[in-house]
Design an enzyme around this catalytic site. Structure first.
Site, PDB file in Angstrom:
ATOM      1  N   CYS A  26      40.593  50.989  43.779  1.00 58.23           N
ATOM      2  CA  CYS A  26      40.723  49.530  43.795  1.00 58.23           C
ATOM      3  C   CYS A  26      41.768  49.100  44.817  1.00 58.23           C
ATOM      4  O   CYS A  26      41.553  48.164  45.586  1.00 58.23           O
ATOM      5  CB  CYS A  26      41.085  49.025  42.402  1.00 58.23           C
ATOM      6  SG  CYS A  26      41.205  47.227  42.286  1.00 58.23           S
ATOM      7  N   CYS A  30      41.662  48.146  33.795  1.00 64.37           N
ATOM      8  CA  CYS A  30      41.392  46.728  33.556  1.00 64.37           C
ATOM      9  C   CYS A  30      39.982  46.461  33.056  1.00 64.37           C
ATOM     10  O   CYS A  30      39.766  45.574  32.234  1.00 64.37           O
ATOM     11  CB  CYS A  30      41.685  45.911  34.812  1.00 64.37           C
ATOM     12  SG  CYS A  30      40.514  46.135  36.167  1.00 64.37           S
TER      13      CYS A  30
END
Length: 348
Positions: free
Chosen positions: A99, A194
């Site tokens: 990410c 997340c």
């Protein structure tokens, strides 16, 4: 100076924006929308609609412009899909590195540069310029240090990246947010990935890829001890959840996606003192083979002493001074010289 701040809706990026505004910079807040919420698992910290609302509220309080950028496609392609495929291939991924590499410091950095701006985030790490080269260092707050997740950054990225909270403690960061009256000042941290806020990675993999084939749990001699419902449910070094009944304590030694076998054995069998690295990346060139380095084989690992050898063809091998437990394929091994990040790669 114009600075785009990647605002996750948490206290760290909120404080980063506040500090830059205090310093007189032209600050622009951007939150990335990386997940569609209807029909999918609820997204956790830094992704959810509530976090976007918190980031917007912080921007309003600070009086800075705020935008939401859609990064769902790249997040799916570069983070979600490799995460699932890694588990199906018997590896234990660490999606935060991907990410950072492909979303925050590629997708978002390009957009910041298009605005003539640098990019700031709330990461706990530091960047210094030394003799015209950029050095990536651990954060001052060792308990919050996130430099492990940033080893894929290079000279091109680091010249335009700011980490405003990297020289502060968490308490100091919260104090900055409190001083500015930001709604995130006492917001709790999320310790999970997340997009898997409940921590059920196996369940997430099955939602995306469907039910997975069962297989045998075997000892190191190949004797069948039990069965399992998919190798994606296991990781090297795991002890709990094997459901093998009483007797000696066993740990996962390796996963075999070709045979769908989980191989288990005693704790000492999980140790390794040498391994290779796939897709190595160096912040400013690899260390010489003679240089002692510290190697972290997972985020919470305290580090092991060793050396790194890079072949003329770029193949990288790590030799530790002593075996480390649960060296896990798919995790990142990050190489340090004291507080300086040299680079790293993916354990095989």
């Amino acid at each position: 100076m114009r600075v785009v701040v990647a605002m996750s809706g948490g206290v760290d990026s909120s404080a980063a924006a506040a500090l830059l505004k205090e310093q007189g910079h032209e600050v622009i807040g951007i939150t990335l929308r990386v997940w569609s919420y209807e029909g999918k698992a609820t997204c956790g910290s830094c992704c959810s609609p509530d976090d976007i609302d918190d980031a917007r509220a912080v921007a309003q309080t600070l009086g800075i412009p705020f935008y939401v950028a859609n990064a769902e496609e790249i997040f799916q392609d570069r983070v979600i899909n490799p995460f699932v495929q890694s588990y199906l291939g018997g590896r234990t991924p660490i999606p935060c590195v991907a990410c950072n590499r492909d979303v925050k410091f590629n997708f978002l950095l390009k957009r910041a540069r298009a605005l003539g701006a640098r990019l700031a985030t709330g990461h706990y790490a530091r960047v210094e310029e030394v003799d015209g080269r950029f050095v990536l260092r651990r954060a001052v707050d060792a308990a919050k240090d996130q430099s492990y997740f940033l080893f894929t950054l290079g000279q091109d990225e680091l010249r335009d990246i700011l980490f405003p909270v990297g020289g502060m403690t968490k308490a100091e960061v919260r104090a900055v947010a409190e001083r500015h009256g930001l709604v995130t000042s006492q917001k709790p941290e999320s310790m999970e990935i997340c997009f898997v806020p409940d921590g059920d990675y196996a369940g997430f993999v099955e939602k995306v890829a469907g039910p997975q084939p069962a297989g045998d749990i075997v000892d190191t001699e190949g004797n069948v001890l039990g069965t399992h419902q998919g190798i994606h449910r296991y990781t090297v070094g795991q002890r709990k959840g094997l459901n093998l009944g009483g007797g000696e304590i066993r740990y996962v030694h390796r996963l075999e996606p070709e045979t769908q076998r989980v191989v288990v054995g005693p704790a000492e069998g999980t140790g390794r003192d040498n391994f290779g690295l796939l897709q190595p990346h160096w912040v400013d060139g690899p260390p010489p083979a003679s240089q002692p380095v510290e190697v972290r084989i997972r985020h919470r690992h305290s580090g092991a002493q060793g050396r790194v050898h890079v072949s003329p063809h770029g193949l990288v091998s790590v030799k530790l001074d002593a075996p480390a437990r649960a060296v896990t394929p798919g995790q990142a091994a990050v190489v340090y010289d004291q507080d300086r990040v040299l680079g790293g790669g993916w354990i095989v």
